[in-house]
Design a protein around this motif. Structure first.
Motif, PDB file in Angstrom:
ATOM      1  N   ARG A 133      35.237  30.883  18.790  1.00 31.50           N
ATOM      2  CA  ARG A 133      35.298  31.985  18.038  1.00 31.50           C
ATOM      3  C   ARG A 133      36.343  32.936  18.112  1.00 31.50           C
ATOM      4  N   PHE A 134      37.163  33.076  19.327  1.00 27.18           N
ATOM      5  CA  PHE A 134      38.026  33.908  19.563  1.00 27.18           C
ATOM      6  C   PHE A 134      39.436  33.248  19.448  1.00 27.18           C
ATOM      7  N   LYS A 135      39.449  31.984  18.784  1.00 29.38           N
ATOM      8  CA  LYS A 135      40.771  31.361  18.545  1.00 29.38           C
ATOM      9  C   LYS A 135      41.847  32.340  17.847  1.00 29.38           C
ATOM     10  N   GLY A 136      43.172  32.391  18.460  1.00 32.14           N
ATOM     11  CA  GLY A 136      44.112  33.309  17.882  1.00 32.14           C
ATOM     12  C   GLY A 136      44.024  34.589  18.484  1.00 32.14           C
ATOM     13  N   SER A 137      43.188  34.961  19.428  1.00 32.15           N
ATOM     14  CA  SER A 137      43.157  36.173  20.022  1.00 32.15           C
ATOM     15  C   SER A 137      43.500  35.978  21.451  1.00 32.15           C
ATOM     16  N   SER A 138      43.691  37.463  21.964  1.00 34.10           N
ATOM     17  CA  SER A 138      44.160  37.377  23.379  1.00 34.10           C
ATOM     18  C   SER A 138      43.672  38.694  24.141  1.00 34.10           C
ATOM     19  N   ILE A 139      43.673  38.686  25.428  1.00 33.75           N
ATOM     20  CA  ILE A 139      43.491  39.989  26.204  1.00 33.75           C
ATOM     21  C   ILE A 139      44.809  40.034  27.150  1.00 33.75           C
ATOM     22  N   SER A 140      45.129  41.307  27.686  1.00 34.65           N
ATOM     23  CA  SER A 140      46.235  41.431  28.156  1.00 34.65           C
ATOM     24  C   SER A 140      45.898  42.127  29.487  1.00 34.65           C
ATOM     25  N   VAL A 141      46.400  41.643  30.556  1.00 40.20           N
ATOM     26  CA  VAL A 141      46.017  42.336  31.906  1.00 40.20           C
ATOM     27  C   VAL A 141      47.384  42.630  32.514  1.00 40.20           C
ATOM     28  N   PHE A 142      47.354  43.657  33.146  1.00 40.15           N
ATOM     29  CA  PHE A 142      48.481  44.376  34.137  1.00 40.15           C
ATOM     30  C   PHE A 142      48.012  45.019  35.223  1.00 40.15           C
ATOM     31  N   SER A 143      48.022  44.302  36.291  1.00 39.14           N
ATOM     32  CA  SER A 143      47.145  45.147  37.350  1.00 39.14           C
ATOM     33  C   SER A 143      47.555  44.521  38.710  1.00 39.14           C
ATOM     34  N   ARG A 144      46.993  45.332  39.599  1.00 37.79           N
ATOM     35  CA  ARG A 144      47.045  44.889  41.121  1.00 37.79           C
ATOM     36  C   ARG A 144      46.012  43.717  41.195  1.00 37.79           C
ATOM     37  N   ASN A 145      46.287  42.767  41.990  1.00 41.98           N
ATOM     38  CA  ASN A 145      45.236  41.649  42.283  1.00 41.98           C
ATOM     39  C   ASN A 145      45.261  41.680  43.901  1.00 41.98           C
ATOM     40  N   PRO A 146      44.228  41.994  44.463  1.00 38.44           N
ATOM     41  CA  PRO A 146      44.294  41.944  45.991  1.00 38.44           C
ATOM     42  C   PRO A 146      43.380  40.735  46.412  1.00 38.44           C
ATOM     43  N   VAL A 147      44.070  39.572  46.237  1.00 40.86           N
ATOM     44  CA  VAL A 147      43.709  38.076  46.347  1.00 40.86           C
ATOM     45  C   VAL A 147      42.748  38.315  47.942  1.00 40.86           C
ATOM     46  N   ALA A 148      43.398  38.375  48.914  1.00 38.70           N
ATOM     47  CA  ALA A 148      42.709  38.160  50.159  1.00 38.70           C
ATOM     48  C   ALA A 148      42.223  39.451  50.818  1.00 38.70           C
ATOM     49  N   GLU A 149      42.390  40.555  50.072  1.00 42.24           N
ATOM     50  CA  GLU A 149      41.759  42.116  50.752  1.00 42.24           C
ATOM     51  C   GLU A 149      40.320  41.971  50.446  1.00 42.24           C
ATOM     52  N   GLU A 150      39.480  41.470  49.480  1.00 47.01           N
ATOM     53  CA  GLU A 150      38.193  41.654  49.265  1.00 47.01           C
ATOM     54  C   GLU A 150      37.693  40.511  49.384  1.00 47.01           C
ATOM     55  N   ALA A 151      36.302  40.370  49.911  1.00 49.09           N
ATOM     56  CA  ALA A 151      35.585  39.243  50.264  1.00 49.09           C
ATOM     57  C   ALA A 151      34.999  38.886  49.012  1.00 49.09           C
ATOM     58  N   GLY A 152      34.790  37.747  48.435  1.00 50.81           N
ATOM     59  CA  GLY A 152      34.246  37.362  47.241  1.00 50.81           C
ATOM     60  C   GLY A 152      34.861  37.764  46.024  1.00 50.81           C
ATOM     61  N   GLU A 153      34.555  38.834  45.413  1.00 52.38           N
ATOM     62  CA  GLU A 153      34.837  39.344  44.136  1.00 52.38           C
ATOM     63  C   GLU A 153      35.970  40.485  44.056  1.00 52.38           C
ATOM     64  N   ARG A 154      37.027  40.319  43.438  1.00 53.51           N
ATOM     65  CA  ARG A 154      38.016  41.435  43.111  1.00 53.51           C
ATOM     66  C   ARG A 154      38.046  41.810  41.616  1.00 53.51           C
ATOM     67  N   GLU A 155      38.768  42.817  41.343  1.00 53.80           N
ATOM     68  CA  GLU A 155      38.831  43.372  39.908  1.00 53.80           C
ATOM     69  C   GLU A 155      40.114  43.570  39.556  1.00 53.80           C
ATOM     70  N   ILE A 156      40.430  43.275  38.265  1.00 52.81           N
ATOM     71  CA  ILE A 156      41.762  43.486  37.630  1.00 52.81           C
ATOM     72  C   ILE A 156      41.567  44.249  36.225  1.00 52.81           C
ATOM     73  N   GLY A 157      42.451  44.881  35.600  1.00 56.79           N
ATOM     74  CA  GLY A 157      42.301  45.781  34.510  1.00 56.79           C
ATOM     75  C   GLY A 157      42.818  45.252  33.350  1.00 56.79           C
ATOM     76  N   ILE A 158      42.094  45.199  31.899  1.00 55.88           N
ATOM     77  CA  ILE A 158      42.521  44.769  30.861  1.00 55.88           C
ATOM     78  C   ILE A 158      43.129  46.212  30.145  1.00 55.88           C
ATOM     79  N   VAL A 159      44.239  45.856  29.938  1.00 62.05           N
ATOM     80  CA  VAL A 159      45.287  47.023  29.216  1.00 62.05           C
ATOM     81  C   VAL A 159      45.543  46.835  27.511  1.00 62.05           C
TER      82      VAL A 159
END
Length: 197
Positions: A133-159
């Motif tokens: 359904r979303f062929k040809g579309s995209s989302i862009s992210v520009f964010s800090r990604n704390p890979v090891a800082e948070e147990a389990g789940e972490r969050e990045i922003g869609i800009v």
């Protein structure tokens, strides 16, 4: 007769100057501001896996620059502090290597933490969908990604985004499905909440 010609010449000259001054104003870099006339905002949830493969003969992430550091665990790490990577990571339906490819994540990330136990990257990526359904579309992210800082789940922003996700905003919750700390290879589960028009 000479006065008439001279008067005509002066009028023509002032007319040319006036037209030139007016036409230079119309070539400005902006236009009139109009209401955006946007439709109602929508919320779309997307779930997929991103495969960031650094090792092997056909990596999807390649180090393109690194800091000149000596000694310590930071240098021994596959993604040491100051390393910059270009990525063309496949996006898939499931976590397996043979799972259906639905797009790709292209961009770059830099390792932004000296302490490997607090491994963090700062990333820019365009997550593009090549099927469905979303062929040809995209989302862009520009964010800090704390890979090891948070147990389990972490969050990045869609800009931002393009296609169906034009003017997107939102966030992606990431869980590490699998990671090899020696090679740096990782499979990540992305759960995106996208607000768009």
């Amino acid at each position: 007769m000479k006065k008439g010609i001279m008067s005509l010449f002066i009028i023509a000259f002032f007319l040319a100057v006036t037209v030139t001054a007016h036409s230079s104003d119309s070539t400005s870099y902006y236009g009139n501001t109009k209401p955006a006339n946007l439709k109602q905002e929508k919320v779309t949830r997307l779930r997929f896996y991103l495969h960031d493969i650094i090792s092997g003969k056909n990596p999807s992430a390649v180090r393109i620059a690194h800091a000149n550091l000596t000694g310590g665990s930071v240098v021994d790490s596959a993604v040491g502090f100051g390393s910059l990577f270009a990525i063309d990571d496949p996006l898939t339906m499931g976590p397996g290597k043979d799972s259906k490819v639905i797009g790709n994540g292209r961009g770059m990330y830099v390792s932004g933490s000296k302490d490997i136990s607090k491994f963090t990257i700062v990333m820019y990526a365009d997550l593009a969908f090549t099927t469905g359904r979303f062929k040809g579309s995209s989302i862009s992210v520009f964010s800090r990604n704390p890979v090891a800082e948070e147990a389990g789940e972490r969050e990045i922003g869609i800009v931002g985004g393009r296609g169906a996700f034009r003017m997107a905003k939102g966030f992606i919750k990431i869980k590490t499905h699998q990671i090899d700390m020696k090679t740096g290879d990782a499979v990540l589960h992305y759960d995106a909440t996208v607000y768009h028009y």
